[in-house]
Design a protein around this motif. Structure first.
Motif, short mmCIF file in Angstrom:
data_model
loop_
_atom_site.label_atom_id
_atom_site.label_comp_id
_atom_site.label_asym_id
_atom_site.label_seq_id
_atom_site.Cartn_x
_atom_site.Cartn_y
_atom_site.Cartn_z
N HIS A 80 0.84 -1.20 0.00
CA HIS A 80 0.00 0.00 0.00
C HIS A 80 0.87 1.25 0.00
O HIS A 80 1.85 1.31 0.74
N ASN A 125 6.36 5.49 -14.22
CA ASN A 125 7.37 5.88 -13.22
C ASN A 125 6.80 5.79 -11.81
O ASN A 125 6.31 6.78 -11.26
N ASP A 140 -8.58 7.70 -0.24
CA ASP A 140 -9.81 6.98 -0.59
C ASP A 140 -10.87 7.92 -1.14
O ASP A 140 -11.84 7.48 -1.72
N GLY A 190 0.50 1.79 -7.55
CA GLY A 190 -0.90 1.76 -8.00
C GLY A 190 -1.05 1.41 -9.47
O GLY A 190 -2.09 0.90 -9.87
N LYS A 194 -1.42 -4.40 -9.10
CA LYS A 194 -2.58 -5.23 -9.43
C LYS A 194 -2.24 -6.21 -10.56
O LYS A 194 -2.75 -7.33 -10.59
N SER A 259 -6.02 1.14 -18.59
CA SER A 259 -5.77 2.31 -17.75
C SER A 259 -6.61 3.44 -18.30
O SER A 259 -6.62 3.65 -19.51
N HIS A 275 -5.79 10.96 -12.53
CA HIS A 275 -4.79 10.43 -11.58
C HIS A 275 -3.49 9.93 -12.21
O HIS A 275 -2.57 9.56 -11.49
P1 FAD Z 1 -3.22 2.55 -13.59
O1 FAD Z 1 -2.98 3.39 -14.78
O2 FAD Z 1 -2.76 1.16 -13.66
O3 FAD Z 1 -2.47 3.22 -12.34
C1 FAD Z 1 -2.56 4.57 -12.06
C2 FAD Z 1 -2.02 4.78 -10.69
O4 FAD Z 1 -0.58 4.63 -10.73
C3 FAD Z 1 -2.31 6.15 -10.13
O5 FAD Z 1 -3.50 6.16 -9.40
C4 FAD Z 1 -1.08 6.38 -9.30
O6 FAD Z 1 -1.21 5.69 -8.08
C5 FAD Z 1 0.02 5.72 -10.09
N1 FAD Z 1 0.59 6.57 -11.16
C6 FAD Z 1 0.20 7.80 -11.61
N2 FAD Z 1 0.98 8.22 -12.61
C7 FAD Z 1 1.90 7.26 -12.81
C8 FAD Z 1 2.98 7.11 -13.72
N3 FAD Z 1 3.29 8.02 -14.65
N4 FAD Z 1 3.72 5.97 -13.65
C9 FAD Z 1 3.45 5.02 -12.73
N5 FAD Z 1 2.42 5.09 -11.85
C10 FAD Z 1 1.66 6.20 -11.90
N6 FAD Z 1 -7.45 2.95 -3.86
C11 FAD Z 1 -8.24 3.50 -2.91
O7 FAD Z 1 -9.04 4.38 -3.24
N7 FAD Z 1 -8.17 3.08 -1.61
C12 FAD Z 1 -7.29 2.12 -1.20
O8 FAD Z 1 -7.23 1.76 -0.03
C13 FAD Z 1 -6.42 1.55 -2.18
N8 FAD Z 1 -5.51 0.61 -1.84
C14 FAD Z 1 -4.67 0.10 -2.77
C15 FAD Z 1 -3.70 -0.84 -2.38
C16 FAD Z 1 -2.82 -1.36 -3.31
C17 FAD Z 1 -1.77 -2.33 -2.87
C18 FAD Z 1 -2.92 -0.97 -4.68
C19 FAD Z 1 -1.97 -1.52 -5.70
C20 FAD Z 1 -3.88 -0.06 -5.08
C21 FAD Z 1 -4.77 0.50 -4.13
N9 FAD Z 1 -5.73 1.44 -4.50
C22 FAD Z 1 -6.54 2.00 -3.54
C23 FAD Z 1 -5.97 1.80 -5.91
C24 FAD Z 1 -4.97 2.76 -6.44
O9 FAD Z 1 -4.80 3.82 -5.59
C25 FAD Z 1 -5.35 3.24 -7.81
O10 FAD Z 1 -6.69 3.69 -7.88
C26 FAD Z 1 -5.29 2.18 -8.77
O11 FAD Z 1 -4.22 1.36 -8.54
C27 FAD Z 1 -5.25 2.78 -10.17
O12 FAD Z 1 -5.22 1.71 -11.01
P2 FAD Z 1 -5.76 1.74 -12.48
O13 FAD Z 1 -5.68 0.36 -12.96
O14 FAD Z 1 -7.05 2.46 -12.53
O15 FAD Z 1 -4.74 2.70 -13.24
#
Ligand code: FAD
Ligand code: MG
Length: 360
Positions: A80, A125, A140, A190, A194, A259, A275
């Motif tokens: 997390h 990144n 959240d 994030g 997953k 994404s 985000h």
């Molecule tokens: P993706 O495009 O796969 O990921 C986007 C996420 O990656 C962004 O939200 C940011 O966290 C990060 N990011 C942003 N820009 C970049 C970049 N340029 N390069 C790399 N990474 C970047 N969400 C909650 O609301 N509450 C929670 O308690 C919570 N717990 C989580 C616990 C874990 C272990 C994980 C892995 C995720 C959790 N999340 C939680 C979800 C997380 O915060 C994001 O919403 C989610 O992972 C976004 O995934 P996506 O597949 O929508 O987008």
């Protein structure tokens, strides 16, 4: 609306599974008694709704799904970005300029994320945790407040934290030590963890002799084998409306990861700030609203889908090629669709065909 609620919506409407299988946004149930039984599980973890399904002996499948559920809960805690756990402890150590011994699992996760970052030219990144926190996405709840000050964004861009700033070294005792030469590195997985969880779950199911299975983590989905002797039928959510824009059949071992910028964002003064942050500007990426990647390795697909949103409408084919990703569909802010030649024959548009479809 809270982020958790939005993630729930993405799950039910994001990548769903239809046609005689799992109704889109519905539960994981076979439609007729003649279908092979699918043992299913639903849970809330990684801040999103998670659906698992496996064909085969029910008791064996239940047992495997129990193990996956327990493992997902541990991953959620350990990885997390902003709640107490191993990754948060590491981030605190990096902030203080200390090195820290980490578990083999975290070391391997960081090495995988570092490889993906390098292949993407650092558009993916995960060392950007400080910027992601600055934009208030480590929460959240959706924030309704002004974007961060330009000087704060510029300072973090100038410092340019990258995964290549990390040192991940094995010690004589076999333990991994992690340190950073850049004090602004904070890890936020994030966009990656997953995907790793998807791969782990399908590996575990295969090890338990469950070769026809699906794992859906909030719209990031991976399948193994087939469903009732036919391909799994997957719907990709329309980024500009309700429902599905395209259907894709998948079989064997494939991840279909999307994404998007349309669902997790903050809003201020009538403007949306999604985000996914472009490391070059320190600001949200807005030109590509959705990137769907099909690839055998879900973790790599997860990293790539995030990188392709950042790459934008001109550069995504180059970044996909650099990452060895051949199956991509991107949707831009005007509703135009771009696809690779390998992806195009796999995509069936649902409803009206988008006005602009380009195969590159
Ligand atoms: P993706 O495009 O796969 O990921 C986007 C996420 O990656 C962004 O939200 C940011 O966290 C990060 N990011 C942003 N820009 C970049 C970049 N340029 N390069 C790399 N990474 C970047 N969400 C909650 O609301 N509450 C929670 O308690 C919570 N717990 C989580 C616990 C874990 C272990 C994980 C892995 C995720 C959790 N999340 C939680 C979800 C997380 O915060 C994001 O919403 C989610 O992972 C976004 O995934 P996506 O597949 O929508 O987008
Ligand atoms: Mg991702």
């Amino acid at each position: 609306m809270s982020m958790s609620r939005r993630n729930f919506l993405k799950t039910t409407l994001g990548v769903g599974i239809g046609a005689g299988m799992l109704g889109l946004g519905a539960s994981l149930l076979p439609t007729t008694a003649a279908h092979a039984a699918l043992t299913t599980r639903e849970m809330y973890v990684f801040g999103t709704l998670v659906n698992l399904g496996a064909e085969g002996d029910t008791a064996q499948a239940q047992q495997a799904l129990n193990t996956i559920e327990q493992r997902f809960l541990l991953m959620n805690r350990d990885w997390h970005a902003w709640k107490a756990g191993e990754l948060s402890t590491l981030n605190s150590a990096l902030a203080e300029g200390r090195s820290m011994a980490v578990s083999d699992d975290l070391a391997s996760l960081l090495r995988g994320a570092r490889d993906a970052a390098q292949a993407s030219g650092d558009l993916f990144n995960p060392a950007l945790g400080k910027l992601i926190a600055l934009w208030d996405f480590q929460s959240d709840v959706q924030q309704r407040s002004a974007p961060p000050a330009a000087e704060e964004i510029a300072a973090l861009c100038a410092s340019a934290p990258r995964m290549s700033d990390l040192r991940i070294e094995i010690q004589a005792d076999g333990c991994y030590m992690v340190s950073s030469r850049n004090p602004d590195v904070r890890i936020d997985l994030g966009g990656y963890a997953k995907g790793v969880a998807l791969d782990w779950a399908l590996d575990h199911l295969a090890a338990e002799d469950l070769h026809n299975a699906v794992v859906n983590l909030g719209g990031n989905l991976a399948i193994a084998g087939q469903r009732d002797g036919r391909p799994w039928h997957i719907g990709v959510r329309h980024p500009q409306g309700e429902g599905v824009i395209a259907a894709i059949d998948a079989q064997g071992r494939e991840a279909v990861v999307t994404s998007g910028t349309y669902e997790r964002y903050r809003e201020w003064d009538g403007q949306r700030y999604p985000h996914i942050i472009d490391p070059r500007s320190g600001r949200p990426a807005t030109h590509v609203v959705s990137a769907t990647v099909i690839h055998a390795d879900a973790a790599w697909a997860d990293a790539a889908a995030t990188a392709l949103v950042v790459a934008g409408t001109q550069d995504w084919p180059e970044i996909a090629a650099r990452m060895g990703i051949t199956q991509v569909m991107v949707i831009d802010a005007e509703g135009g669709v771009g696809m690779t030649a390998v992806m195009a024959p796999r995509v069936s548009f649902v409803g009206a065909r988008p006005a602009r479809v380009e195969v590159v």
